[in-house]
Design a protein around this motif. Structure first.
Motif, PDB file in Angstrom:
ATOM      1  N   GLU A  73       0.886  -1.280  -0.061  1.00 47.45           N
ATOM      2  CA  GLU A  73       0.264  -0.197   0.275  1.00 47.45           C
ATOM      3  C   GLU A  73       0.979   0.947   0.111  1.00 47.45           C
ATOM      4  OE1 GLU A  73      -3.793   1.834   2.533  1.00 47.45           O
ATOM      5  OE2 GLU A  73      -2.463   0.306   3.543  1.00 47.45           O
ATOM      6  N   LYS A  74       1.933   1.440   1.181  1.00 49.69           N
ATOM      7  CA  LYS A  74       2.956   2.798   0.572  1.00 49.69           C
ATOM      8  C   LYS A  74       3.730   3.242  -0.504  1.00 49.69           C
ATOM      9  CE  LYS A  74       4.357   4.126   3.537  1.00 49.69           C
ATOM     10  NZ  LYS A  74       3.493   5.631   4.062  1.00 49.69           N
ATOM     11  N   LEU A  75       4.432   1.845  -1.016  1.00 52.28           N
ATOM     12  CA  LEU A  75       4.345   1.652  -2.557  1.00 52.28           C
ATOM     13  C   LEU A  75       2.934   2.132  -3.149  1.00 52.28           C
ATOM     14  CD1 LEU A  75       6.040  -1.260  -2.698  1.00 52.28           C
ATOM     15  CD2 LEU A  75       7.566   1.159  -2.966  1.00 52.28           C
ATOM     16  N   LEU A  76       1.757   1.665  -3.391  1.00 53.11           N
ATOM     17  CA  LEU A  76       1.472   2.214  -4.778  1.00 53.11           C
ATOM     18  C   LEU A  76       1.261   3.385  -4.048  1.00 53.11           C
ATOM     19  CD1 LEU A  76      -1.139  -0.748  -4.615  1.00 53.11           C
ATOM     20  CD2 LEU A  76       0.515  -0.183  -6.530  1.00 53.11           C
ATOM     21  N   ASP A  77       0.646   4.150  -3.096  1.00 59.88           N
ATOM     22  CA  ASP A  77       0.101   5.023  -2.878  1.00 59.88           C
ATOM     23  C   ASP A  77       0.863   6.329  -3.096  1.00 59.88           C
ATOM     24  OD1 ASP A  77      -2.387   4.094  -1.233  1.00 59.88           O
ATOM     25  OD2 ASP A  77      -1.540   4.604   0.528  1.00 59.88           O
ATOM     26  N   THR A  78       2.620   6.019  -2.935  1.00 55.93           N
ATOM     27  CA  THR A  78       3.542   6.948  -3.007  1.00 55.93           C
ATOM     28  C   THR A  78       3.661   7.284  -4.620  1.00 55.93           C
ATOM     29  OG1 THR A  78       4.825   6.308  -1.225  1.00 55.93           O
ATOM     30  CG2 THR A  78       6.047   7.025  -2.589  1.00 55.93           C
ATOM     31  N   GLY A  79       3.698   6.137  -5.325  1.00 59.00           N
ATOM     32  CA  GLY A  79       3.471   6.135  -6.561  1.00 59.00           C
ATOM     33  C   GLY A  79       4.496   6.523  -7.761  1.00 59.00           C
TER      34      GLY A  79
END
Length: 305
Positions: free
Chosen positions: A17-23
């Motif tokens: 989720e952290k990786l996806l939210d940061t993008g």
């Protein structure tokens, strides 16, 4: 970069989720353990499917088909966040920059599956986490980065892992990716003379021996709280022991010395343990004073025999 995230449970899901939210980077696939009959679907799988990501769950990477599938994603890096499946070199080296793996200790200390429990049980005053370049050895390999934190004198597994290590480690995955993206990621070579390995901390390790020094007993209880859970017996019936504090006092080890609204005080060597919360066999957690009343416990009774 193109990322494969391999992980499981809440930590794997939160890293994803952290990786996806940061993008900044593109997650091209998610790998997790095969589903287990009668068990809930892994949170990372649920979340990945919700986000429309391809999910793969090979039991191993022994066959060429599994390796070919991994290679088909043309990944730059595989982020291994809480992984129990053995990943051989052929799979680890498939991405352009290879793989990086998380471990909740200051490697090479506390290699093995219970790296949060054992430092507390052993009375250590510091721990942390490592992102390391995995090899075929268990938790072996150079580290990319490490983060250190204090183990407070009253910290339990909940305090050390969930309040200190976990949130910082989830955020650190962004630093991990930055180090690879910027080129020449560091390698911290472990001092193998300092390496330790401990087996999985299980119920056998969590039995309380009241004849030991009070500090050792206290460390065992907090180092197994909440899991696997320290335990003792009363008249041969098991009871789990959770929240507690050490208090002064002398007497015969294992004897119940005092029962109050605060809890049940049990003698060790050089002091006592005031038990505040327990779990009777087959039941939920309750206050120690409530348990004492329910079983008719009186001062002078002996635990652990």
């Amino acid at each position: 970069m193109r990322l494969i995230v391999m992980g499981q449970q809440a930590f794997g899901k939160d890293v994803l989720e952290k990786l996806l939210d940061t993008g900044t980077d593109e997650v091209v696939a998610v790998y997790c353990e095969p589903d287990k009959e009668g068990k809930p679907v892994d949170p990372i799988k649920d979340f990945a499917l919700e986000k429309g990501l391809p999910v793969h769950q090979p039991a191993n990477f022994d066959d060429q088909a599994a390796l070919d599938q991994l290679a088909s994603f043309n990944a730059d890096l595989m982020v291994m966040a809480f992984v129990n499946v053995f990943v051989p070199e052929a799979a680890r080296d498939t991405p352009t920059h290879g793989s990086i793996c998380f471990h909740p200790s200051l490697l090479p200390l506390h290699r093995g599956p219970s790296a949060v429990n054992w430092p507390i049980i052993m009375g250590s005053t510091k721990s942390g986490y490592s992102w390391f370049y995995p090899s075929d050895g268990l938790d072996e390999g150079d580290s990319l980065l490490q983060w250190e934190c204090e183990i407070g004198p009253n910290d339990t597994v909940i305090d050390l892992y969930f309040k200190k290590i976990y949130p910082h480690a989830v955020d650190s995955v962004l630093t991990v990716c930055d180090l690879f993206r910027n080129g020449n990621p560091p390698r911290i070579v472990p001092d193998e003379s300092q390496a330790t390995y401990e087996r999985r901390c299980n119920k056998n390790h969590a039995r309380i021996e009241w004849h030991r020094p009070v500090g050792q007993v206290y460390n065992l209880i907090r180092g197994t709280n909440p899991a696997p859970g320290a335990w003792t017996t009363l008249d041969g019936v098991e009871v789990g022991v959770f929240d507690c504090v050490p208090v002064p006092g002398d007497g015969i080890s294992g004897r119940v010395r005092e029962i109050t609204d605060e809890g049940v005080s049990v003698q060790c060597v050089g002091g006592r343990i005031l038990i505040k919360r327990v779990r009777p066999a087959g039941e939920g957690k309750i206050s120690a004073s409530e348990w004492a009343a329910s079983v008719g416990l009186e001062p002078g009774a002996t635990l652990g025999k």
